[in-house]
Structures are given as structure tokens and as C-alpha cells.
Design a protein around this motif. Structure first.
Motif, PDB file in Angstrom:
ATOM      1  N   ILE A 290      -8.014   3.400  -9.128  1.00 15.35           N
ATOM      2  CA  ILE A 290      -8.431   4.314  -8.068  1.00 15.35           C
ATOM      3  C   ILE A 290      -7.182   4.862  -7.388  1.00 15.35           C
ATOM      4  N   ALA A 291      -7.021   6.173  -7.403  1.00 19.06           N
ATOM      5  CA  ALA A 291      -5.878   6.819  -6.752  1.00 19.06           C
ATOM      6  C   ALA A 291      -6.138   6.906  -5.254  1.00 19.06           C
ATOM      7  N   VAL A 292      -5.146   6.496  -4.458  1.00 20.32           N
ATOM      8  CA  VAL A 292      -5.268   6.529  -2.994  1.00 20.32           C
ATOM      9  C   VAL A 292      -3.964   7.022  -2.389  1.00 20.32           C
ATOM     10  N   GLU A 293      -4.045   7.524  -1.180  1.00 22.61           N
ATOM     11  CA  GLU A 293      -2.839   7.917  -0.456  1.00 22.61           C
ATOM     12  C   GLU A 293      -2.076   6.687   0.015  1.00 22.61           C
ATOM     13  N   SER A 294      -2.823   5.618   0.361  1.00 23.14           N
ATOM     14  CA  SER A 294      -2.223   4.415   0.920  1.00 23.14           C
ATOM     15  C   SER A 294      -3.021   3.181   0.506  1.00 23.14           C
ATOM     16  N   ILE A 295      -2.358   2.255  -0.175  1.00 20.34           N
ATOM     17  CA  ILE A 295      -2.998   0.987  -0.526  1.00 20.34           C
ATOM     18  C   ILE A 295      -3.416   0.253   0.744  1.00 20.34           C
ATOM     19  N   ALA A 296      -2.538   0.239   1.744  1.00 14.42           N
ATOM     20  CA  ALA A 296      -2.835  -0.475   2.992  1.00 14.42           C
ATOM     21  C   ALA A 296      -4.098   0.061   3.659  1.00 14.42           C
TER      22      ALA A 296
ATOM     23  N   PHE B 262       5.399   4.878  -8.255  1.00 20.15           N
ATOM     24  CA  PHE B 262       4.105   4.572  -7.643  1.00 20.15           C
ATOM     25  C   PHE B 262       3.972   3.062  -7.493  1.00 20.15           C
ATOM     26  N   ARG B 263       3.076   2.659  -6.610  1.00 17.76           N
ATOM     27  CA  ARG B 263       2.740   1.252  -6.392  1.00 17.76           C
ATOM     28  C   ARG B 263       1.323   1.021  -6.885  1.00 17.76           C
ATOM     29  N   TRP B 264       1.079  -0.181  -7.369  1.00 16.77           N
ATOM     30  CA  TRP B 264      -0.278  -0.551  -7.740  1.00 16.77           C
ATOM     31  C   TRP B 264      -0.581  -1.942  -7.220  1.00 16.77           C
ATOM     32  N   ALA B 265      -1.806  -2.115  -6.795  1.00 18.82           N
ATOM     33  CA  ALA B 265      -2.287  -3.421  -6.365  1.00 18.82           C
ATOM     34  C   ALA B 265      -3.548  -3.713  -7.166  1.00 18.82           C
ATOM     35  N   TYR B 266      -3.637  -4.925  -7.624  1.00 19.73           N
ATOM     36  CA  TYR B 266      -4.685  -5.358  -8.537  1.00 19.73           C
ATOM     37  C   TYR B 266      -5.611  -6.313  -7.808  1.00 19.73           C
ATOM     38  N   TYR B 267      -6.913  -6.129  -7.949  1.00 25.69           N
ATOM     39  CA  TYR B 267      -7.905  -6.916  -7.228  1.00 25.69           C
ATOM     40  C   TYR B 267      -8.947  -7.467  -8.191  1.00 25.69           C
ATOM     41  N   GLU B 268      -9.385  -8.678  -7.913  1.00 22.56           N
ATOM     42  CA  GLU B 268     -10.461  -9.281  -8.689  1.00 22.56           C
ATOM     43  C   GLU B 268     -11.732  -9.260  -7.854  1.00 22.56           C
ATOM     44  N   LEU B 269     -12.830  -8.953  -8.499  1.00 18.18           N
ATOM     45  CA  LEU B 269     -14.142  -8.956  -7.863  1.00 18.18           C
ATOM     46  C   LEU B 269     -15.037  -9.809  -8.748  1.00 18.18           C
ATOM     47  N   GLY B 270     -15.463 -10.959  -8.243  1.00 19.39           N
ATOM     48  CA  GLY B 270     -16.198 -11.885  -9.096  1.00 19.39           C
ATOM     49  C   GLY B 270     -15.246 -12.494 -10.097  1.00 19.39           C
ATOM     50  N   ASN B 271     -15.760 -12.888 -11.239  1.00 16.27           N
ATOM     51  CA  ASN B 271     -14.885 -13.542 -12.208  1.00 16.27           C
ATOM     52  C   ASN B 271     -14.529 -12.674 -13.409  1.00 16.27           C
ATOM     53  N   ALA B 272     -14.973 -11.411 -13.412  1.00 20.58           N
ATOM     54  CA  ALA B 272     -14.649 -10.587 -14.574  1.00 20.58           C
ATOM     55  C   ALA B 272     -14.492  -9.106 -14.257  1.00 20.58           C
ATOM     56  N   SER B 273     -14.538  -8.738 -12.993  1.00 25.32           N
ATOM     57  CA  SER B 273     -14.382  -7.332 -12.636  1.00 25.32           C
ATOM     58  C   SER B 273     -13.083  -7.156 -11.871  1.00 25.32           C
ATOM     59  N   ARG B 274     -12.355  -6.093 -12.216  1.00 27.25           N
ATOM     60  CA  ARG B 274     -11.085  -5.853 -11.538  1.00 27.25           C
ATOM     61  C   ARG B 274     -10.942  -4.381 -11.192  1.00 27.25           C
ATOM     62  N   LEU B 275     -10.333  -4.157 -10.036  1.00 24.95           N
ATOM     63  CA  LEU B 275     -10.049  -2.807  -9.557  1.00 24.95           C
ATOM     64  C   LEU B 275      -8.563  -2.717  -9.274  1.00 24.95           C
ATOM     65  N   GLU B 276      -8.026  -1.519  -9.394  1.00 26.74           N
ATOM     66  CA  GLU B 276      -6.611  -1.278  -9.124  1.00 26.74           C
ATOM     67  C   GLU B 276      -6.513  -0.101  -8.172  1.00 26.74           C
ATOM     68  N   LEU B 277      -5.750  -0.270  -7.106  1.00 28.74           N
ATOM     69  CA  LEU B 277      -5.415   0.844  -6.225  1.00 28.74           C
ATOM     70  C   LEU B 277      -4.017   1.310  -6.601  1.00 28.74           C
ATOM     71  N   ILE B 278      -3.834   2.615  -6.730  1.00 30.01           N
ATOM     72  CA  ILE B 278      -2.511   3.156  -7.055  1.00 30.01           C
ATOM     73  C   ILE B 278      -2.169   4.229  -6.035  1.00 30.01           C
ATOM     74  N   GLU B 279      -0.954   4.125  -5.479  1.00 33.70           N
ATOM     75  CA  GLU B 279      -0.487   5.092  -4.482  1.00 33.70           C
ATOM     76  C   GLU B 279       0.860   5.642  -4.918  1.00 33.70           C
ATOM     77  N   PRO B 280       1.107   6.916  -4.656  1.00 32.57           N
ATOM     78  CA  PRO B 280       2.398   7.503  -5.022  1.00 32.57           C
ATOM     79  C   PRO B 280       3.512   7.032  -4.088  1.00 32.57           C
TER      80      PRO B 280
END
Length: 155
Positions: free
Chosen positions: A14-20, A43-61
Motif C-alpha cells: 500500500i503506497a502512503v505519504e507517511s508510514i507513521a 523509499f521506506r517499507w514497513a511490513y505487518y502481519e495480520l493473523g497468522n498468514a496475512s501480511r500488508l506492507e506500507l511503502i512511503e517515498p
């Protein structure tokens, strides 16, 4: 033409202006941050786990580039879907045989990636990623970088 290579959704980017600024949304949904990294100051990326098999990534320039262009044109939102594949070359061959355009093939020490152009019937940018042995060794969460704690193997 089809392939018999193991493949699964690794994460949604997911592209975002700000991970924070965006992280509280994921936290409210129950996500837990696994790691955050910078890619060569681009760019920066932060990786998140949701449950035990779903993951989302936030990416900011961090500088102007492909991500700022994307945000300028589309605003924050879905940027890509990453598919972990056990044999990237075989999947690329199948995609190209189906008339899909595969771009930006790159081999790194820890993984190989390629992208299926979003100029396809879904309008989605798919990142194909084959993890190499040892990818998780350099990450603070280790094997937590893989779904279920292990990368796909060629079967």
C-alpha cells in the motif's frame, strides 16, 4: 499454458505519504509490525502481519521517484500484490506465454524479483518474488518474514 510451481500471496503493498500516519489504521485492524527498512534512501517499507498468514506492507517515498509519481497520479492506496513463487523463471515463462508483459527482472543475493505490468486486464501490478536461502537471516524477525515460517520450495 500453466505452471505447476508453488505460488502464494506474500503481501499486499500500500503506497502512503507517511508510514507513521498510516500505521494506526493497520494497528486498529489488528496488524503487528514485523520490520521497517529503507531501500537505498529511495523509499521506506514497513511490513505487518495480520493473523497468522496475512501480511500488508506500507511503502512511503523518501525522494522523488516511482512512488511519488504513483502517489501524485493515484493518491494513497493499493500499489502492488506480491506473489511468492518457488520457481520464478517458470512463472515468468507462463506469464509471457499468456501475453503478459514482465518487466524489471532483478536478482539480488537474497531474492529474485520481477513485475507483471499493471497494463493487464486486472490493472494490478504483480511482484513475483522468489526468496533465496538465507533471506530471513538478515531480518530481525528471522523466519517470521515467511508465511508460516518457511519459504516455498520447489516441489
Amino acid at each position: 499454458m500453466t505452471h505447476d510451481t508453488p505460488i502464494r500471496v506474500d503481501h499486499v503493498g500500500i503506497a502512503v505519504e507517511s508510514i507513521a500516519d498510516a500505521e494506526p489504521v493497520l494497528t486498529a485492524l489488528g496488524c503487528e509490525r514485523l520490520t521497517e527498512e529503507s531501500v537505498e534512501g529511495r523509499f521506506r517499507w514497513a511490513y505487518y502481519e495480520l493473523g497468522n498468514a496475512s501480511r500488508l506492507e506500507l511503502i512511503e517515498p523518501e525522494v522523488d521517484g516511482f512512488l511519488t509519481d504513483f502517489l501524485d497520479e493515484h493518491g494513497p492506496g493499493l500499489h502492488h500484490v506480491t506473489l511468492e513463487v518457488a520457481d520464478i523463471e517458470r512463472v515468468i515463462e507462463t506469464c509471457e506465454a499468456a501475453g503478459l508483459r514482465v518487466v524489471d527482472r532483478t536478482r539480488f543475493d537474497e531474492w529474485t524479483e520481477a513485475f507483471v505490468s499493471p497494463r493487464n486486464a486486472t490493472g494490478t501490478l504483480f511482484q513475483l518474488m522468489e526468496y533465496h536461502e538465507g533471506y530471513a537471516n538478515e531480518r530481525p524477525v528471522g523466519d517470521g518474514m515467511y508465511i508460516g515460517g518457511r519459504r516455498l520450495d520447489r516441489e
